[in-house]
Design an enzyme around this catalytic site. Structure first.
Site, PDB file in Angstrom:
ATOM      1  N   LYS A  17      -0.367   9.442   5.285  1.00 32.27           N
ATOM      2  CA  LYS A  17       0.880   9.577   4.509  1.00 32.27           C
ATOM      3  C   LYS A  17       0.603   9.294   3.038  1.00 32.27           C
ATOM      4  O   LYS A  17      -0.361   8.605   2.687  1.00 32.27           O
ATOM      5  CB  LYS A  17       1.978   8.634   5.025  1.00 32.27           C
ATOM      6  CG  LYS A  17       1.682   7.128   4.886  1.00 32.27           C
ATOM      7  CD  LYS A  17       2.139   6.517   3.570  1.00 32.27           C
ATOM      8  CE  LYS A  17       1.736   5.055   3.443  1.00 32.27           C
ATOM      9  NZ  LYS A  17       1.255   4.594   2.196  1.00 32.27           N
ATOM     10  N   PRO A 101      -9.515   8.433   4.385  1.00 30.46           N
ATOM     11  CA  PRO A 101     -10.294   7.377   3.749  1.00 30.46           C
ATOM     12  C   PRO A 101      -9.714   5.978   3.983  1.00 30.46           C
ATOM     13  O   PRO A 101      -8.512   5.826   4.173  1.00 30.46           O
ATOM     14  CB  PRO A 101     -10.271   7.759   2.266  1.00 30.46           C
ATOM     15  CG  PRO A 101      -9.326   8.872   2.113  1.00 30.46           C
ATOM     16  CD  PRO A 101      -9.032   9.446   3.454  1.00 30.46           C
ATOM     17  N   ALA A 104      -7.249   3.113   1.219  1.00 31.85           N
ATOM     18  CA  ALA A 104      -6.913   4.164   0.258  1.00 31.85           C
ATOM     19  C   ALA A 104      -5.422   4.277  -0.035  1.00 31.85           C
ATOM     20  O   ALA A 104      -5.015   5.097  -0.852  1.00 31.85           O
ATOM     21  CB  ALA A 104      -7.431   5.499   0.781  1.00 31.85           C
ATOM     22  N   LEU A 106      -3.317   5.309   2.212  1.00 29.67           N
ATOM     23  CA  LEU A 106      -2.893   6.505   2.960  1.00 29.67           C
ATOM     24  C   LEU A 106      -2.508   6.169   4.400  1.00 29.67           C
ATOM     25  O   LEU A 106      -2.276   7.075   5.206  1.00 29.67           O
ATOM     26  CB  LEU A 106      -4.023   7.547   2.963  1.00 29.67           C
ATOM     27  CG  LEU A 106      -4.422   8.104   1.591  1.00 29.67           C
ATOM     28  CD1 LEU A 106      -5.673   8.973   1.700  1.00 29.67           C
ATOM     29  CD2 LEU A 106      -3.285   8.922   0.985  1.00 29.67           C
ATOM     30  N   ALA A 107      -2.415   4.887   4.717  1.00 28.38           N
ATOM     31  CA  ALA A 107      -2.002   4.404   6.044  1.00 28.38           C
ATOM     32  C   ALA A 107      -2.901   4.885   7.180  1.00 28.38           C
ATOM     33  O   ALA A 107      -2.436   5.103   8.298  1.00 28.38           O
ATOM     34  CB  ALA A 107      -0.541   4.784   6.332  1.00 28.38           C
ATOM     35  N   GLY A 109      -5.249   3.269   8.931  1.00 26.48           N
ATOM     36  CA  GLY A 109      -5.289   2.312  10.049  1.00 26.48           C
ATOM     37  C   GLY A 109      -3.973   2.334  10.829  1.00 26.48           C
ATOM     38  O   GLY A 109      -3.968   2.279  12.066  1.00 26.48           O
ATOM     39  N   SER A 110      -2.871   2.441  10.110  1.00 24.22           N
ATOM     40  CA  SER A 110      -1.554   2.478  10.766  1.00 24.22           C
ATOM     41  C   SER A 110      -1.401   3.751  11.588  1.00 24.22           C
ATOM     42  O   SER A 110      -0.826   3.729  12.681  1.00 24.22           O
ATOM     43  CB  SER A 110      -0.432   2.434   9.724  1.00 24.22           C
ATOM     44  OG  SER A 110      -0.545   1.255   8.953  1.00 24.22           O
ATOM     45  N   ALA A 111      -1.907   4.865  11.067  1.00 26.96           N
ATOM     46  CA  ALA A 111      -1.829   6.135  11.800  1.00 26.96           C
ATOM     47  C   ALA A 111      -2.595   6.014  13.123  1.00 26.96           C
ATOM     48  O   ALA A 111      -2.119   6.478  14.166  1.00 26.96           O
ATOM     49  CB  ALA A 111      -2.399   7.268  10.949  1.00 26.96           C
ATOM     50  N   ASP A 143       3.803   0.126   8.187  1.00 26.19           N
ATOM     51  CA  ASP A 143       3.725   1.588   8.070  1.00 26.19           C
ATOM     52  C   ASP A 143       3.663   2.294   9.425  1.00 26.19           C
ATOM     53  O   ASP A 143       3.792   3.512   9.492  1.00 26.19           O
ATOM     54  CB  ASP A 143       2.464   1.996   7.278  1.00 26.19           C
ATOM     55  CG  ASP A 143       2.631   1.782   5.773  1.00 26.19           C
ATOM     56  OD1 ASP A 143       3.778   1.800   5.291  1.00 26.19           O
ATOM     57  OD2 ASP A 143       1.608   1.603   5.099  1.00 26.19           O
TER      58      ASP A 143
HETATM   59  O1  C5P Z   1       2.664  -4.742   7.413  1.00 25.71           O
HETATM   60  P1  C5P Z   1       1.230  -4.636   7.048  1.00 25.71           P
HETATM   61  O2  C5P Z   1       0.354  -5.581   7.837  1.00 25.71           O
HETATM   62  O3  C5P Z   1       0.696  -3.235   7.071  1.00 25.71           O
HETATM   63  O4  C5P Z   1       1.122  -5.092   5.531  1.00 25.71           O
HETATM   64  C1  C5P Z   1      -0.121  -5.373   4.910  1.00 25.71           C
HETATM   65  C2  C5P Z   1       0.116  -6.365   3.780  1.00 25.71           C
HETATM   66  O5  C5P Z   1       0.907  -5.751   2.758  1.00 25.71           O
HETATM   67  C3  C5P Z   1       0.897  -7.588   4.203  1.00 25.71           C
HETATM   68  O6  C5P Z   1       0.025  -8.594   4.608  1.00 25.71           O
HETATM   69  C4  C5P Z   1       1.647  -7.972   2.940  1.00 25.71           C
HETATM   70  O7  C5P Z   1       0.809  -8.744   2.123  1.00 25.71           O
HETATM   71  C5  C5P Z   1       1.866  -6.651   2.232  1.00 25.71           C
HETATM   72  N1  C5P Z   1       3.221  -6.094   2.419  1.00 25.71           N
HETATM   73  C6  C5P Z   1       4.283  -6.703   1.756  1.00 25.71           C
HETATM   74  N2  C5P Z   1       5.548  -6.207   1.913  1.00 25.71           N
HETATM   75  C7  C5P Z   1       5.769  -5.114   2.683  1.00 25.71           C
HETATM   76  C8  C5P Z   1       4.695  -4.483   3.349  1.00 25.71           C
HETATM   77  C9  C5P Z   1       3.438  -5.001   3.195  1.00 25.71           C
HETATM   78  O8  C5P Z   1       4.105  -7.702   1.048  1.00 25.71           O
HETATM   79  N3  C5P Z   1       6.999  -4.649   2.800  1.00 25.71           N
END
Ligand code: C5P
Length: 308
Positions: A17, A101, A104, A106-107, A109-111, A143
């Site tokens: 994304k 990548p 990056a 581009l999410a 790991g989340s994908a 994400d």
């Molecule tokens: O949710 P996720 O683990 O993907 O988020 C990675 C990092 O990004 C979190 O540890 C946090 O530091 C930051 N983050 C944030 N606020 C969000 C989403 C992510 O601070 N709404």
């Protein structure tokens, strides 16, 4: 769904994304941030093969040396969470072909995590709806819920509260990143908070203008380009000269607009057409004095899909 009932294996495509808009609205007590984002899927996808495995364990393989295959991998964590909730389905082996990548914005790991949820829902015949999968996905990362359904969406809260927007299909984009630069998302958000950038906002940003531009019956890319915005550029651009140079190089081209995606290091430009995007992607490495990876891609209207 019944077509998958006897399968021992599923193969999925997990699109990346970009953020067309990212504004930080507030600091949250849990360390996260209240966001308003416009998210868009693109046709640069990881490919995942998920196999049932006799032993009651989870094994992740990935062809990319920087991707950890242990419990820190979101694909692993997604499988572990479903295994814990729905025991007695045995183990699972996951092979990730990494095309998105790493580090990056581009999410990627989340994908992969989202693809494992969809894949195991089929393999184990769990019958979970998209809404149920999104609730589970939100426990794994901000994400992941978007990555499940993809397309074009408004995301608020931590990023997990989604509303669909009219689809922006087949827009041509150049996406590019400094080759060896991965930026930590956590670091970018924490730095934004430490530097008090929230209270020092240079101007009030208007997500409503971007949403109106996307919802307009006539596709007006000039208008969409004008409302591209990412608060996280305020942390990353001053800190990383390579991202700054990459953005400047893309801005020198005649496109509809240029923006860093998520927490970087990817920068994208909305091109006039795929031909221009391919031309810019081919020329970009020569105009910069550090290695870059660049792709011409198009926007797409879907998230995780089964591959044939
Ligand atoms: O949710 P996720 O683990 O993907 O988020 C990675 C990092 O990004 C979190 O540890 C946090 O530091 C930051 N983050 C944030 N606020 C969000 C989403 C992510 O601070 N709404």
């Amino acid at each position: 769904m019944t077509g998958y009932s006897h399968r021992d294996q599923v193969t999925l495509l997990a699109p990346a994304k970009i953020n067309l808009y990212l504004e930080i609205k507030a600091n949250r007590a849990d360390g996260y941030h209240e966001l308003v984002m416009v998210l868009q899927s693109i046709n640069l996808s990881d490919r995942l093969e998920i196999h049932r495995w006799g032993v009651d364990a989870i094994k992740v393989h990935c062809n990319h040396p920087q991707v950890p295959c242990d419990q820190t991998n979101l694909a692993y964590r997604a499988a572990a969470l479903l295994q814990e909730r729905y025991p007695d389905h045995g183990g699972v082996e996951i092979r990730i072909e990494k095309n998105i990548p790493v580090g990056a914005g581009l999410a990627g790991g989340s994908a992969d995590g989202a693809a494992v949820l969809v894949g195991l829902n089929h393999l184990w015949q769990l019958g979970l709806t998209l809404t149920e999968l999104q609730e589970i996905a939100a426990e794994l990362g901000s994400d992941l819920p978007f990555c499940l359904g993809g397309g074009t969406a408004l995301a608020v809260g931590r990023g997990e509260v989604l509303s669909s927007l009219p689809g922006l299909e087949n827009l041509a984009l150049v996406i590019a990143k400094p080759k060896d630069l991965a930026i930590s998302t956590g670091w970018v958000y924490q730095t934004f908070r430490q530097r008090n950038l929230l209270v020092n906002a240079p101007q009030v940003q208007l997500s409503s203008q971007m949403i109106a531009a996307i919802a307009s019956p006539e596709l007006d890319l000039t208008r969409i380009g004008r409302h591209l915005y990412n608060d996280l550029e305020r942390v990353v651009l001053p800190e990383y000269a390579m991202v700054r140079a990459l953005k400047a190089a893309l801005q020198a081209e005649e496109t509809y607009g240029v923006l860093m995606s998520g927490s970087g290091s990817t920068v994208f430009a909305i091109a006039r057409d795929l031909g221009q995007a391919q031309q810019i992607a081919a020329d970009l490495p020569q105009s910069l004095n550090f290695p870059v990876d660049a792709w011409a891609v198009t926007t797409c209207s879907h998230g995780i899909q089964m591959a044939q």
